[in-house]
Design an enzyme around this catalytic site. Sequence first.
Site, PDB file in Angstrom:
ATOM      1  N   LYS A  54      -1.319   6.679 -13.601  1.00  0.00           N
ATOM      2  CA  LYS A  54      -2.406   7.107 -12.713  1.00  0.00           C
ATOM      3  C   LYS A  54      -3.707   6.382 -13.082  1.00  0.00           C
ATOM      4  O   LYS A  54      -4.416   5.883 -12.221  1.00  0.00           O
ATOM      5  CB  LYS A  54      -2.606   8.623 -12.803  1.00  0.00           C
ATOM      6  CG  LYS A  54      -1.676   9.350 -11.853  1.00  0.00           C
ATOM      7  CD  LYS A  54      -1.966  10.796 -11.573  1.00  0.00           C
ATOM      8  CE  LYS A  54      -2.751  11.566 -12.551  1.00  0.00           C
ATOM      9  NZ  LYS A  54      -2.592  13.015 -12.423  1.00  0.00           N
ATOM     10  N   GLY A  76      -7.399   2.319 -11.681  1.00  0.00           N
ATOM     11  CA  GLY A  76      -8.158   1.152 -12.170  1.00  0.00           C
ATOM     12  C   GLY A  76      -8.129   0.013 -11.163  1.00  0.00           C
ATOM     13  O   GLY A  76      -9.120  -0.691 -10.971  1.00  0.00           O
ATOM     14  N   ARG A 127      -7.950   0.341  -7.954  1.00  0.00           N
ATOM     15  CA  ARG A 127      -8.898   0.737  -6.905  1.00  0.00           C
ATOM     16  C   ARG A 127     -10.339   0.452  -7.339  1.00  0.00           C
ATOM     17  O   ARG A 127     -11.120  -0.138  -6.606  1.00  0.00           O
ATOM     18  CB  ARG A 127      -8.705   2.236  -6.612  1.00  0.00           C
ATOM     19  CG  ARG A 127      -9.534   2.720  -5.481  1.00  0.00           C
ATOM     20  CD  ARG A 127      -9.540   4.232  -5.358  1.00  0.00           C
ATOM     21  NE  ARG A 127     -10.771   4.626  -4.714  1.00  0.00           N
ATOM     22  CZ  ARG A 127     -10.899   4.780  -3.395  1.00  0.00           C
ATOM     23  NH1 ARG A 127      -9.871   4.622  -2.610  1.00  0.00           N
ATOM     24  NH2 ARG A 127     -12.064   5.089  -2.874  1.00  0.00           N
ATOM     25  N   VAL A 165       4.931  15.370 -13.116  1.00  0.00           N
ATOM     26  CA  VAL A 165       6.228  15.382 -13.787  1.00  0.00           C
ATOM     27  C   VAL A 165       7.060  16.384 -12.995  1.00  0.00           C
ATOM     28  O   VAL A 165       6.560  17.449 -12.619  1.00  0.00           O
ATOM     29  CB  VAL A 165       6.084  15.816 -15.266  1.00  0.00           C
ATOM     30  CG1 VAL A 165       7.454  16.007 -15.899  1.00  0.00           C
ATOM     31  CG2 VAL A 165       5.275  14.798 -16.034  1.00  0.00           C
ATOM     32  N   LYS A 166       8.301  16.028 -12.694  1.00  0.00           N
ATOM     33  CA  LYS A 166       9.144  16.912 -11.871  1.00  0.00           C
ATOM     34  C   LYS A 166       9.224  18.288 -12.527  1.00  0.00           C
ATOM     35  O   LYS A 166       9.572  18.394 -13.712  1.00  0.00           O
ATOM     36  CB  LYS A 166      10.544  16.273 -11.774  1.00  0.00           C
ATOM     37  CG  LYS A 166      11.336  16.683 -10.548  1.00  0.00           C
ATOM     38  CD  LYS A 166      12.614  15.863 -10.475  1.00  0.00           C
ATOM     39  CE  LYS A 166      13.416  16.154  -9.251  1.00  0.00           C
ATOM     40  NZ  LYS A 166      12.828  15.671  -7.998  1.00  0.00           N
ATOM     41  N   LYS A 218      14.303   6.993   7.226  1.00  0.00           N
ATOM     42  CA  LYS A 218      15.373   7.979   6.979  1.00  0.00           C
ATOM     43  C   LYS A 218      15.634   8.797   8.244  1.00  0.00           C
ATOM     44  O   LYS A 218      14.745   8.909   9.093  1.00  0.00           O
ATOM     45  CB  LYS A 218      14.956   8.899   5.825  1.00  0.00           C
ATOM     46  CG  LYS A 218      15.115   8.249   4.470  1.00  0.00           C
ATOM     47  CD  LYS A 218      15.242   9.320   3.407  1.00  0.00           C
ATOM     48  CE  LYS A 218      15.878   8.767   2.164  1.00  0.00           C
ATOM     49  NZ  LYS A 218      16.215   9.827   1.212  1.00  0.00           N
ATOM     50  N   SER A 220      15.674  11.835   8.715  1.00  0.00           N
ATOM     51  CA  SER A 220      14.705  12.931   8.872  1.00  0.00           C
ATOM     52  C   SER A 220      13.438  12.463   9.581  1.00  0.00           C
ATOM     53  O   SER A 220      12.696  13.273  10.138  1.00  0.00           O
ATOM     54  CB  SER A 220      14.336  13.473   7.490  1.00  0.00           C
ATOM     55  OG  SER A 220      13.767  12.440   6.690  1.00  0.00           O
ATOM     56  N   HIS A 225       9.629   2.975  -1.838  1.00  0.00           N
ATOM     57  CA  HIS A 225       9.863   3.502  -3.186  1.00  0.00           C
ATOM     58  C   HIS A 225      10.170   2.380  -4.168  1.00  0.00           C
ATOM     59  O   HIS A 225      10.873   1.423  -3.827  1.00  0.00           O
ATOM     60  CB  HIS A 225      11.077   4.447  -3.204  1.00  0.00           C
ATOM     61  CG  HIS A 225      10.852   5.733  -2.481  1.00  0.00           C
ATOM     62  ND1 HIS A 225      11.689   6.819  -2.610  1.00  0.00           N
ATOM     63  CD2 HIS A 225       9.885   6.136  -1.633  1.00  0.00           C
ATOM     64  CE1 HIS A 225      11.236   7.814  -1.860  1.00  0.00           C
ATOM     65  NE2 HIS A 225      10.154   7.417  -1.250  1.00  0.00           N
ATOM     66  N   GLU A 263       9.339   6.849 -10.748  1.00  0.00           N
ATOM     67  CA  GLU A 263       9.398   6.473  -9.331  1.00  0.00           C
ATOM     68  C   GLU A 263       7.975   6.338  -8.790  1.00  0.00           C
ATOM     69  O   GLU A 263       7.155   7.225  -8.995  1.00  0.00           O
ATOM     70  CB  GLU A 263      10.146   7.548  -8.533  1.00  0.00           C
ATOM     71  CG  GLU A 263      10.289   7.187  -7.059  1.00  0.00           C
ATOM     72  CD  GLU A 263      10.925   8.323  -6.246  1.00  0.00           C
ATOM     73  OE1 GLU A 263      12.065   8.155  -5.803  1.00  0.00           O
ATOM     74  OE2 GLU A 263      10.255   9.369  -6.057  1.00  0.00           O
TER      75      GLU A 263
END
Length: 226
Positions: free
Chosen positions: A19, A24, A26, A45-46, A114, A116, A122, A141
């Site tokens: 992050k 940075g 930007r 974090v998941k 996709k 959906s 990604h 990811e």
Amino acid sequence: MGQWDRFLQPYKQAVDELKIKLKGIRAQFEKSNRTSPIEFVTGRVKPLASIYDKTLEKGLVFEPSDTLAHELQDIAGVRIMCQFVDDIPVVIDLLRQRNDLHIIEEKDYITNVKKSGYRSYHMIIEYPVGTIQGEKKILAEIQIRTLAMNFWASIEHSLNYKYKGLFPDEIKKRLQSAAEAAFMLDEEMSEIREEIREAQAYFTEYKEANNPEVRQSQGKGDEGKR
Ligand code: 0O2
Ligand code: 0O2
């Protein structure tokens, strides 16, 4: 520290570092008076509950392990939001040039939308994290999308949560057509991109030029002011 905390710690560090690095980029564009292809960056974090769901889906054992680290490629996730679709390839190139991360896989859900209606680009990367035991390479990811794609994905994600993936047909169709509408919005905005960019640059300059405090701190004083 529990074993999950220990397992997830390098992922947390990776998200924090990525992050900072992406923000940075930007900042560097802004400092050199160039329009940034990155609008904003988020990361997470998941959560353990989502890790648990994914292990059930993939038939894995729910425990911290190398298998889990290998199979779940988005335990560390960073999202880059862009104003325009054309900013996405610029961000992709910036990432491809970096030697502090290694791109393992790229999935283009913008060209290959996709079912959906989901659109995003990604990247699965390998990222080295410095730990007190030495360097640890983890998978992360990076999702790159426009603001409109992000708007659609966040809403669809919430609905998905509500319906547990089993959307009634009517909702599914509406979401698919909303995804197309969001993409049309992106295309329309791209058409007037230069106009928008000019207005944004003018607005930033105008705000600064008309703020005496800002002018003072830039050492411009009152000269030239009518
Ligand atoms: P700045 O200077 O506004 O960029 P964090 O831990 O706060 O870095 P986190 O938890 O990963 O970030 O995600 P969060 O809090 O959802 O959002 C991260 C950054 O993106 C925040 O800015 C938000 O202001 C910004 N953000 C989130 N949603 C939007 C949005 O819809 N539009 C815009 N333009 N920005 C958004 P920072 O990092 O606090 O600082
Ligand atoms: P969350 O809650 O976003 O963290 P995988 O599903 O990871 O085993 P796959 O199918 O190759 O493997 O992954 P994919 O589809 O390349 O990327 C998965 C992530 O992309 C999802 O993470 C979402 O963030 C996003 N995504 C993919 N398809 C959709 C979609 O149809 N709608 C929305 N809103 N997001 C999507 P997770 O794991 O779902 O979780």
